[in-house]
Design a protein around this motif. Sequence first.
Motif, PDB file in Angstrom:
ATOM      1  N   GLN A   1      47.392 -34.733  -9.580  1.00 51.17           N
ATOM      2  CA  GLN A   1      46.300 -35.525 -10.152  1.00 51.17           C
ATOM      3  C   GLN A   1      46.317 -36.963  -9.628  1.00 51.17           C
ATOM      4  O   GLN A   1      45.263 -37.555  -9.382  1.00 51.17           O
ATOM      5  CB  GLN A   1      46.373 -35.520 -11.677  1.00 51.17           C
ATOM      6  CG  GLN A   1      45.969 -34.210 -12.313  1.00 51.17           C
ATOM      7  CD  GLN A   1      44.527 -33.853 -12.040  1.00 51.17           C
ATOM      8  OE1 GLN A   1      43.644 -34.698 -12.015  1.00 51.17           O
ATOM      9  NE2 GLN A   1      44.273 -32.575 -11.812  1.00 51.17           N
ATOM     10  N   ILE A   2      47.499 -37.518  -9.448  1.00 51.01           N
ATOM     11  CA  ILE A   2      47.605 -38.882  -8.915  1.00 51.01           C
ATOM     12  C   ILE A   2      47.037 -38.941  -7.500  1.00 51.01           C
ATOM     13  O   ILE A   2      46.329 -39.885  -7.145  1.00 51.01           O
ATOM     14  CB  ILE A   2      49.056 -39.398  -8.988  1.00 51.01           C
ATOM     15  CG1 ILE A   2      49.398 -39.708 -10.453  1.00 51.01           C
ATOM     16  CG2 ILE A   2      49.251 -40.628  -8.109  1.00 51.01           C
ATOM     17  CD1 ILE A   2      50.819 -40.131 -10.701  1.00 51.01           C
TER      18      ILE A   2
ATOM     19  N   ALA B   1      42.414 -40.660  -4.193  1.00 51.91           N
ATOM     20  CA  ALA B   1      41.311 -40.309  -3.297  1.00 51.91           C
ATOM     21  C   ALA B   1      39.974 -40.789  -3.870  1.00 51.91           C
ATOM     22  O   ALA B   1      39.121 -41.290  -3.140  1.00 51.91           O
ATOM     23  CB  ALA B   1      41.284 -38.803  -3.049  1.00 51.91           C
ATOM     24  N   LYS B   2      39.797 -40.646  -5.198  1.00 54.93           N
ATOM     25  CA  LYS B   2      38.556 -41.099  -5.825  1.00 54.93           C
ATOM     26  C   LYS B   2      38.425 -42.619  -5.821  1.00 54.93           C
ATOM     27  O   LYS B   2      37.324 -43.152  -5.785  1.00 54.93           O
ATOM     28  CB  LYS B   2      38.480 -40.601  -7.274  1.00 54.93           C
ATOM     29  CG  LYS B   2      38.186 -39.140  -7.396  1.00 54.93           C
ATOM     30  CD  LYS B   2      38.089 -38.742  -8.852  1.00 54.93           C
ATOM     31  CE  LYS B   2      37.800 -37.262  -8.993  1.00 54.93           C
ATOM     32  NZ  LYS B   2      37.684 -36.873 -10.406  1.00 54.93           N
TER      33      LYS B   2
ATOM     34  N   THR C   1      39.885 -49.960  -2.061  1.00 58.81           N
ATOM     35  CA  THR C   1      40.791 -50.500  -1.048  1.00 58.81           C
ATOM     36  C   THR C   1      40.022 -51.066   0.141  1.00 58.81           C
ATOM     37  O   THR C   1      40.605 -51.379   1.159  1.00 58.81           O
ATOM     38  CB  THR C   1      41.782 -49.431  -0.552  1.00 58.81           C
ATOM     39  OG1 THR C   1      41.061 -48.386   0.079  1.00 58.81           O
ATOM     40  CG2 THR C   1      42.641 -48.905  -1.674  1.00 58.81           C
ATOM     41  N   LYS C   2      38.709 -51.191  -0.012  1.00 55.45           N
ATOM     42  CA  LYS C   2      37.891 -51.731   1.075  1.00 55.45           C
ATOM     43  C   LYS C   2      38.486 -53.068   1.536  1.00 55.45           C
ATOM     44  O   LYS C   2      38.732 -53.958   0.736  1.00 55.45           O
ATOM     45  CB  LYS C   2      36.453 -51.932   0.612  1.00 55.45           C
ATOM     46  CG  LYS C   2      35.531 -52.364   1.715  1.00 55.45           C
ATOM     47  CD  LYS C   2      34.109 -52.430   1.247  1.00 55.45           C
ATOM     48  CE  LYS C   2      33.226 -52.826   2.411  1.00 55.45           C
ATOM     49  NZ  LYS C   2      31.835 -52.877   2.025  1.00 55.45           N
TER      50      LYS C   2
ATOM     51  N   VAL D   1      39.459 -42.493   4.433  1.00 56.46           N
ATOM     52  CA  VAL D   1      38.005 -42.538   4.559  1.00 56.46           C
ATOM     53  C   VAL D   1      37.593 -41.920   5.878  1.00 56.46           C
ATOM     54  O   VAL D   1      38.106 -42.278   6.931  1.00 56.46           O
ATOM     55  CB  VAL D   1      37.501 -43.999   4.465  1.00 56.46           C
ATOM     56  CG1 VAL D   1      35.990 -44.041   4.634  1.00 56.46           C
ATOM     57  CG2 VAL D   1      37.884 -44.584   3.118  1.00 56.46           C
ATOM     58  N   LYS D   2      36.638 -41.004   5.831  1.00 59.09           N
ATOM     59  CA  LYS D   2      36.178 -40.321   7.036  1.00 59.09           C
ATOM     60  C   LYS D   2      35.098 -41.143   7.731  1.00 59.09           C
ATOM     61  O   LYS D   2      34.177 -41.642   7.079  1.00 59.09           O
ATOM     62  CB  LYS D   2      35.609 -38.960   6.693  1.00 59.09           C
ATOM     63  CG  LYS D   2      36.623 -38.000   6.104  1.00 59.09           C
ATOM     64  CD  LYS D   2      35.972 -36.692   5.760  1.00 59.09           C
ATOM     65  CE  LYS D   2      36.965 -35.774   5.084  1.00 59.09           C
ATOM     66  NZ  LYS D   2      36.347 -34.561   4.597  1.00 59.09           N
ATOM     67  N   ASN D   3      35.173 -41.275   9.014  1.00 62.01           N
ATOM     68  CA  ASN D   3      34.132 -41.866   9.842  1.00 62.01           C
ATOM     69  C   ASN D   3      33.626 -43.215   9.342  1.00 62.01           C
ATOM     70  O   ASN D   3      32.430 -43.486   9.369  1.00 62.01           O
ATOM     71  CB  ASN D   3      32.940 -40.900   9.987  1.00 62.01           C
ATOM     72  CG  ASN D   3      33.362 -39.573  10.559  1.00 62.01           C
ATOM     73  OD1 ASN D   3      34.248 -39.522  11.405  1.00 62.01           O
ATOM     74  ND2 ASN D   3      32.759 -38.499  10.095  1.00 62.01           N
ATOM     75  N   GLY D   4      34.502 -44.045   8.862  1.00 57.18           N
ATOM     76  CA  GLY D   4      34.126 -45.389   8.445  1.00 57.18           C
ATOM     77  C   GLY D   4      33.092 -45.445   7.347  1.00 57.18           C
ATOM     78  O   GLY D   4      32.178 -46.259   7.379  1.00 57.18           O
TER      79      GLY D   4
END
Length: 88
Positions: free
Chosen positions: A61-62, A67-68, A73-74, A83-86
């Motif tokens: 769960q952590i 991931a959510k 973290t931007k 993060v996929k493809n920026g």
Amino acid sequence: MLEPDEVMASPALMSIIVPGMLRRLKDARQQFIFTFCILDGHPQKVAADILRVNETNISRQIRRIRAKLVVYTKGYEIGDKYVKNGEK
């Protein structure tokens, strides 16, 4: 730009950021794990005992919670590998 540790040490910033994080976690169980383990720093074993699940489930769960919340973290390197493809 503030470092992540500076954000965590600032009650004013945390009072703004944490409610948004909790809204992204729609599941009450994930909200509990986020607050209890990640914010308050309690061991996963204790959370597992409270929720009457295996400690492995808490660990899983952590990972899902992180991931959510990767959008928070931007600007930090740590978010780039999730993060996929920026997409930030």
